[in-house]
Design a protein around this motif. Sequence first.
Motif, PDB file in Angstrom:
ATOM      1  N   GLU A 110      17.297  46.139  34.883  1.00  0.00           N
ATOM      2  CA  GLU A 110      17.580  46.903  36.098  1.00  0.00           C
ATOM      3  C   GLU A 110      18.950  47.570  36.011  1.00  0.00           C
ATOM      4  O   GLU A 110      19.155  48.663  36.546  1.00  0.00           O
ATOM      5  CB  GLU A 110      17.521  45.977  37.315  1.00  0.00           C
ATOM      6  CG  GLU A 110      16.109  45.514  37.661  1.00  0.00           C
ATOM      7  CD  GLU A 110      16.102  44.484  38.782  1.00  0.00           C
ATOM      8  OE1 GLU A 110      17.186  44.196  39.326  1.00  0.00           O
ATOM      9  OE2 GLU A 110      15.024  43.953  39.095  1.00  0.00           O
ATOM     10  N   ALA A 111      19.891  46.892  35.341  1.00  0.00           N
ATOM     11  CA  ALA A 111      21.242  47.438  35.203  1.00  0.00           C
ATOM     12  C   ALA A 111      21.321  48.475  34.083  1.00  0.00           C
ATOM     13  O   ALA A 111      22.369  49.088  33.867  1.00  0.00           O
ATOM     14  CB  ALA A 111      22.236  46.310  34.935  1.00  0.00           C
ATOM     15  N   GLY A 112      20.202  48.666  33.363  1.00  0.00           N
ATOM     16  CA  GLY A 112      20.170  49.649  32.294  1.00  0.00           C
ATOM     17  C   GLY A 112      20.836  49.188  31.010  1.00  0.00           C
ATOM     18  O   GLY A 112      21.123  49.984  30.119  1.00  0.00           O
ATOM     19  N   GLU A 113      21.089  47.864  30.888  1.00  0.00           N
ATOM     20  CA  GLU A 113      21.780  47.348  29.706  1.00  0.00           C
ATOM     21  C   GLU A 113      20.831  47.022  28.559  1.00  0.00           C
ATOM     22  O   GLU A 113      21.252  46.910  27.410  1.00  0.00           O
ATOM     23  CB  GLU A 113      22.603  46.115  30.079  1.00  0.00           C
ATOM     24  CG  GLU A 113      23.717  46.418  31.074  1.00  0.00           C
ATOM     25  CD  GLU A 113      24.662  45.243  31.247  1.00  0.00           C
ATOM     26  OE1 GLU A 113      24.977  44.590  30.237  1.00  0.00           O
ATOM     27  OE2 GLU A 113      25.070  44.973  32.382  1.00  0.00           O
ATOM     28  N   ILE A 114      19.557  46.805  28.861  1.00  0.00           N
ATOM     29  CA  ILE A 114      18.557  46.616  27.818  1.00  0.00           C
ATOM     30  C   ILE A 114      17.324  47.443  28.164  1.00  0.00           C
ATOM     31  O   ILE A 114      17.179  47.896  29.302  1.00  0.00           O
ATOM     32  CB  ILE A 114      18.154  45.129  27.638  1.00  0.00           C
ATOM     33  CG1 ILE A 114      17.446  44.606  28.886  1.00  0.00           C
ATOM     34  CG2 ILE A 114      19.353  44.271  27.310  1.00  0.00           C
ATOM     35  CD1 ILE A 114      16.902  43.204  28.719  1.00  0.00           C
TER      36      ILE A 114
END
Length: 339
Positions: free
Chosen positions: A323-327
């Motif tokens: 959701e945080a766009g980190e993976i």
Amino acid sequence: MSKRAGKGELTGREKAAILLISLGPEYSAQIFKHLTDEEIEELTLEIANMRRVSPLEKEKVLAEFHEVCIAQEYISEGGINYAKDVLEKALGSQKAMDIINKLTASLQVKPFDFARKADPNQLLSFIQNEHPQTIALILAYLSSTQSAQILSALPQAKQSEVARRIATMDRTSPDIIKEVEMVLERKLSSLVNQDYTSTGGIQAIVDILNSVDRGTEKNIMDTLEMQDAELAEEIRKRMFVFEDIISLDSTSIQRFIREIDNKELAIALKGATEEVSDVIYGNMSKRMAEMIKEDMEFMGPVRLRDVEEAQQKIVNIIRKLEEAGEIIIARGGGDEIIV
């Protein structure tokens, strides 16, 4: 002199512009966050073209806004009829009807709105013995958190049946929705009015399953696999489960490993498949892998519930990182990815 002088009744857009001007830039900015780009453009243009607002116009708009807010609060508390009764006593029949008509023309109250404010345990006691289709209809309209708690508390045999019905639900007759609402309303001593007719579907059950505990999720998916393999596969394509770790790229695996306590990871791997274990060990240093394995040997037998909880914690971390766009999690078995 006001820009509106001699023009007659204010339009809805003009009233909105006057309201935003009256509230000031700080509060108006907060309201803009909830509007579409098109609405923001229209209101910005209206505000820019509005030279001056007379005190009388400002007072009328603020008074109308206050009345609508009060009416909306009454609707949330007890439904349209309750709001109408209260407003009639306070403002008279005509004024009350004017406000209600304005609201009902632009406001739709979702089915089971009253239930979304109720405690899940309380709702469970009222609906657990209902037909799976009735339970599915109600859960489809609740928040995913509420539905997850209720679904987890249902008997295992009923969990998968309710989940299947939510996933395959498309459109529901307004009459049926009203009938189910009336029964639940009587039990909860509440009243609600609604116009919506469709809900449910694959995404609805995915949202719910993403919130339930690992044991409930596994039971439902295993049962659905046997009952309707095609539906189970469609659901799996949209959600991430512990076994899906093998589908992550090395960078994503190394990223979530940094967020996990070694002890939690050791417990989770106690019940992991060899394939999942190999992928995780292959993305950490040899020394760290040896430490994890030593922890697993030292802790001895572990309860299945503890293993499932640890695995669910890892899944939750992975979902938050996504959701945080980190993976990145690839879904649907194809090239499509969600960033």
